[in-house]
Design a protein around this motif. Structure first.
Motif, PDB file in Angstrom:
ATOM      1  N   UNK A  29      36.534 -23.804  16.679  1.00  0.00           N
ATOM      2  CA  UNK A  29      36.523 -22.350  16.638  1.00  0.00           C
ATOM      3  C   UNK A  29      36.769 -21.857  15.222  1.00  0.00           C
ATOM      4  N   UNK A  30      37.481 -22.669  14.447  1.00  0.00           N
ATOM      5  CA  UNK A  30      37.829 -22.268  13.090  1.00  0.00           C
ATOM      6  C   UNK A  30      37.988 -23.511  12.227  1.00  0.00           C
ATOM      7  N   UNK A  61      29.737 -23.477   7.455  1.00  0.00           N
ATOM      8  CA  UNK A  61      30.880 -22.792   8.047  1.00  0.00           C
ATOM      9  C   UNK A  61      31.811 -22.281   6.946  1.00  0.00           C
ATOM     10  N   UNK A  62      32.352 -21.085   7.166  1.00  0.00           N
ATOM     11  CA  UNK A  62      33.381 -20.572   6.270  1.00  0.00           C
ATOM     12  C   UNK A  62      34.719 -21.172   6.665  1.00  0.00           C
ATOM     13  N   UNK A  63      35.578 -21.395   5.678  1.00  0.00           N
ATOM     14  CA  UNK A  63      36.880 -22.003   5.930  1.00  0.00           C
ATOM     15  C   UNK A  63      37.954 -21.265   5.156  1.00  0.00           C
ATOM     16  N   UNK A  64      39.132 -21.186   5.764  1.00  0.00           N
ATOM     17  CA  UNK A  64      40.312 -20.621   5.115  1.00  0.00           C
ATOM     18  C   UNK A  64      41.082 -21.754   4.448  1.00  0.00           C
ATOM     19  N   UNK A  65      41.530 -21.543   3.218  1.00  0.00           N
ATOM     20  CA  UNK A  65      42.296 -22.572   2.509  1.00  0.00           C
ATOM     21  C   UNK A  65      43.753 -22.512   2.951  1.00  0.00           C
ATOM     22  N   UNK A  66      44.248 -23.626   3.449  1.00  0.00           N
ATOM     23  CA  UNK A  66      45.673 -23.805   3.755  1.00  0.00           C
ATOM     24  C   UNK A  66      46.097 -25.096   3.059  1.00  0.00           C
ATOM     25  N   UNK A  67      46.781 -24.969   1.938  1.00  0.00           N
ATOM     26  CA  UNK A  67      47.165 -26.157   1.190  1.00  0.00           C
ATOM     27  C   UNK A  67      48.160 -26.988   1.994  1.00  0.00           C
TER      28      UNK A  67
END
Length: 373
Positions: free
Chosen positions: A155-156, A174-180
């Motif tokens: 889903x993400x 796909x777009x992705x959010x950066x979470x280090x």
């Protein structure tokens, strides 16, 4: 109202690497969450997994595959697709397989990188036996088809760094959010000197430290070559992998390779280092931050995930090419530099496990609510 039932997934638990440390951080963020994986070999990964509810696939019954997971490559698409997880939200740590696990809930892919053997094959394989490349080439169409289908399931997508976010867009659209990811090393915990290093070189000169799996794309041979021409300096390599025997066969006296050391010994190795050497094209790369937690700077290749974690002149410096000349020049230059070790430590604090856990909980909550939870 109760929260979502969360499960964790990971490709395979057969190594001592940064991705496996991330899974342990996920487990601490979601206590009691079961961990699903294709293969699990307790002797080859972090001992903390022994106390967690790890649920391997039926493929795990084959001992050879547990001990040499690369041999399982032709079987992993089917084995991964057969994993079914009963949970509201699955948090999948993946660089190739766990994003294809099935669930009746929602799947979040925390991507360390799209599969290197598909999208970065030349870099990943390096100097492998002659039969490896033809074998991978023959399997490539089927593996690529499976991977592209699997990439539709999450889903993400979350990315561990800027470079991985860009790879996800290129490989999957796909777009992705950066979470280090966090560094999970506790610099205040006890340290244990390494007896094997007694009598090695001048004890008044701090060693340089390279912590890495011994794989072709990690560029460990280049680091060793750099120190071959720096006889007054020492390089400690901590890791194991396919290149180990070859590297040990021609090791200069000022370089040591150790594997299987304890966490307390690793903390000692970091704390006593002059600098951490980071030579590979990493998706993120935890070792610079682990060294920084002890106030130790990093000499890093100007590429990949290091661009997210190393600030030139603050917690480390860069070299431009992963070759002996570039690494050697960086070491020599660093010998003249005086670092503000408190400032180096403060930089590492930005990548805390607490911040990582909070970001993951927020992502899980959002996905669960979007599904009607």
């Amino acid at each position: 109202m109760t929260g979502p039932r969360v499960a964790i997934a990971h490709d395979y638990l057969t190594q001592l690497g940064g991705a496996e440390r991330v899974v342990l951080s996920m487990a601490r963020a979601f206590p009691g969450a079961p961990i699903y994986t294709t293969l699990y070999e307790p002797e080859l990964t972090f001992p903390e997994f022994r106390d967690l509810p790890v649920k391997p696939s039926p493929l795990n019954r084959i001992r050879t595959l547990r001990q040499r997971h690369r041999f399982a490559l032709p079987l992993l698409p089917a084995a991964s697709s057969a994993v079914h997880i009963d949970a509201d939200v699955v948090l999948a740590s993946t660089s190739g397989w766990a994003h294809g696990f099935r669930t009746n809930g929602r799947l979040i892919a925390y991507c360390h990188s799209p599969a290197r053997w598909l999208y970065l094959a030349d870099q990943y394989l390096g100097e492998q036996p002659g039969w490896v490349r033809p074998a991978l080439r023959a399997m490539h169409p089927a593996l690529l088809h499976w991977d592209q289908q699997a990439a539709r399931r999450p889903a993400r997508y979350l990315a561990n760094s800027t470079v991985v976010r860009d790879r996800i867009k290129t490989a999957y659209g796909r777009d992705a959010t950066i979470v280090h990811p966090p560094h999970s090393i506790d610099a205040s915990a006890p340290r244990a000197p390494i007896a094997e290093l007694n009598g090695w070189g001048d004890p008044g000169i701090r060693h340089h430290l390279l912590v890495s799996r011994l794989l072709p794309y990690k560029n460990v041979p280049e680091a060793i070559a750099a120190f071959r021409d720096l006889p007054g300096q020492r390089l400690l390599v901590v890791g194991r992998g396919p290149l180990e025997a070859r590297l040990r066969a021609d090791l200069p006296g000022n370089v040591r390779i150790l594997s299987g050391i304890s966490d307390a010994q690793l903390r000692w190795a970091y704390a006593e280092a002059a600098a951490v050497i980071a030579t590979s094209f990493e998706d993120f790369g935890l070792t610079p931050l682990e060294g920084n937690a002890f106030g130790v700077p990093t000499l890093a290749l100007r590429a990949g995930g290091y661009l997210d974690t190393v600030v030139d002149g603050v917690n480390g410096s860069f070299f431009e090419q992963p070759n002996a000349e570039g690494i050697r020049a960086a070491v020599v230059t660093n010998l003249e530099h005086r670092w503000d070790r408190d400032r180096v430590r403060r930089h590492a604090d930005r990548f805390s496990e607490e911040a990582f856990a909070a970001a993951l909980r927020e992502e899980v909550e959002q996905v669960w609510r979007a599904s009607g939870g």
